[in-house]
Scaffold this active site. Structure first.
Site, PDB file in Angstrom:
ATOM      1  N   HIS A  17       0.849  -1.206   0.000  1.00  0.00           N
ATOM      2  CA  HIS A  17       0.000   0.000   0.000  1.00  0.00           C
ATOM      3  C   HIS A  17       0.882   1.252   0.000  1.00  0.00           C
ATOM      4  O   HIS A  17       0.626   2.207  -0.734  1.00  0.00           O
ATOM      5  CB  HIS A  17      -0.868   0.063   1.260  1.00  0.00           C
ATOM      6  CG  HIS A  17      -1.939  -0.980   1.365  1.00  0.00           C
ATOM      7  ND1 HIS A  17      -2.110  -1.763   2.473  1.00  0.00           N
ATOM      8  CD2 HIS A  17      -2.916  -1.351   0.492  1.00  0.00           C
ATOM      9  CE1 HIS A  17      -3.147  -2.574   2.299  1.00  0.00           C
ATOM     10  NE2 HIS A  17      -3.645  -2.356   1.102  1.00  0.00           N
ATOM     11  N   LYS A  41     -17.957  -7.030   3.946  1.00  0.00           N
ATOM     12  CA  LYS A  41     -18.866  -7.368   5.044  1.00  0.00           C
ATOM     13  C   LYS A  41     -18.137  -8.193   6.111  1.00  0.00           C
ATOM     14  O   LYS A  41     -18.605  -8.325   7.223  1.00  0.00           O
ATOM     15  CB  LYS A  41     -20.076  -8.131   4.505  1.00  0.00           C
ATOM     16  CG  LYS A  41     -20.884  -7.310   3.505  1.00  0.00           C
ATOM     17  CD  LYS A  41     -22.361  -7.283   3.879  1.00  0.00           C
ATOM     18  CE  LYS A  41     -23.158  -6.176   3.280  1.00  0.00           C
ATOM     19  NZ  LYS A  41     -22.974  -5.832   1.922  1.00  0.00           N
ATOM     20  N   ARG A  91      -1.899  -5.742  -8.740  1.00  0.00           N
ATOM     21  CA  ARG A  91      -0.886  -6.728  -8.374  1.00  0.00           C
ATOM     22  C   ARG A  91      -0.698  -7.797  -9.420  1.00  0.00           C
ATOM     23  O   ARG A  91       0.386  -8.193  -9.739  1.00  0.00           O
ATOM     24  CB  ARG A  91      -1.256  -7.390  -7.039  1.00  0.00           C
ATOM     25  CG  ARG A  91      -0.783  -6.606  -5.854  1.00  0.00           C
ATOM     26  CD  ARG A  91      -1.486  -7.038  -4.625  1.00  0.00           C
ATOM     27  NE  ARG A  91      -2.868  -6.615  -4.643  1.00  0.00           N
ATOM     28  CZ  ARG A  91      -3.688  -6.696  -3.627  1.00  0.00           C
ATOM     29  NH1 ARG A  91      -3.275  -7.220  -2.492  1.00  0.00           N
ATOM     30  NH2 ARG A  91      -4.923  -6.272  -3.705  1.00  0.00           N
ATOM     31  N   SER A 129      -2.995  -7.425   2.840  1.00  0.00           N
ATOM     32  CA  SER A 129      -3.264  -7.375   4.282  1.00  0.00           C
ATOM     33  C   SER A 129      -3.553  -8.780   4.807  1.00  0.00           C
ATOM     34  O   SER A 129      -3.193  -9.115   5.941  1.00  0.00           O
ATOM     35  CB  SER A 129      -4.451  -6.456   4.572  1.00  0.00           C
ATOM     36  OG  SER A 129      -4.161  -5.145   4.152  1.00  0.00           O
TER      37      SER A 129
END
Ligand code: ADP
Length: 160
Positions: A17, A41, A91, A129
């Site tokens: 990032h 979600k 990516r 992440s």
């Protein structure tokens, strides 16, 4: 003045990032990092406020970068803040389909809004992440994957 929005979950921010944010800060006058609170979600490891605080620390040396939370449609946020472009890192081929779909949808909603894709740095192509969370949860070393200024806090949380 040219303004870019870099949206994402940033749960937590990684070196991948940071590479995109630094490069975007060099290309635009102002960069708004939008920590999307409704992005997925699924549960996040860090609250939106925590993700903003981590990002703010990592971008402290980039005066034209502002970090904030955001909800709702990205196209609406772009209009509200007067952004010219959404900047995303690509990516791999696997990112392409979703990103292309999002870019075309945003263009339908807000025709002024361009989406700019930056090719991921070869060093960070594999990094997400989720990778950070998985490695940390199994006791692996994440020092290579996240900025040094947030390493201890992130590791502590993910191994708690
Ligand atoms: P999402 O919640 O869409 O998966 P992330 O928070 O993981 O988003 O990432 C936000 C954006 O940062 C992604 O859309 C992608 O453009 C970019 N990004 C994430 N990881 C990397 C990486 N390793 N290299 C380059 N860009 C990345």
């Amino acid at each position: 003045m040219r303004t870019a929005i870099c949206p994402g979950s940033f749960d937590p921010v990684t070196n991948g990032h940071m590479d995109i944010l630094r490069r975007t800060a060099g290309l635009f006058d102002k960069v708004i990092v939008a920590v999307m609170d409704n992005y997925y979600k699924t549960a996040h490891a860090f609250t939106a406020a925590e993700r903003v605080a981590l990002l703010a620390r990592c971008t402290d040396d980039l005066p034209n970068v502002e970090v904030r939370t955001a909800n709702g449609l990205l196209a609406d946020l772009a209009e509200k803040v007067g952004a010219d472009a959404v900047v995303k890192g690509l990516r791999a081929v696997s990112d392409f389909e979703t990103e292309f779909q999002q870019a075309l949808t945003n263009k339908q909603i807000n025709p002024q809004l361009e989406t700019v894709f930056l090719a991921a740095d070869a060093e960070w192509m594999f990094l997400s992440s989720s990778v950070v969370k998985q490695v940390a949860q199994y006791g692996g070393d994440i020092a290579r994957f996240v900025p040094a200024c947030i390493h201890d806090e992130v590791r502590q949380r993910l191994t708690a």
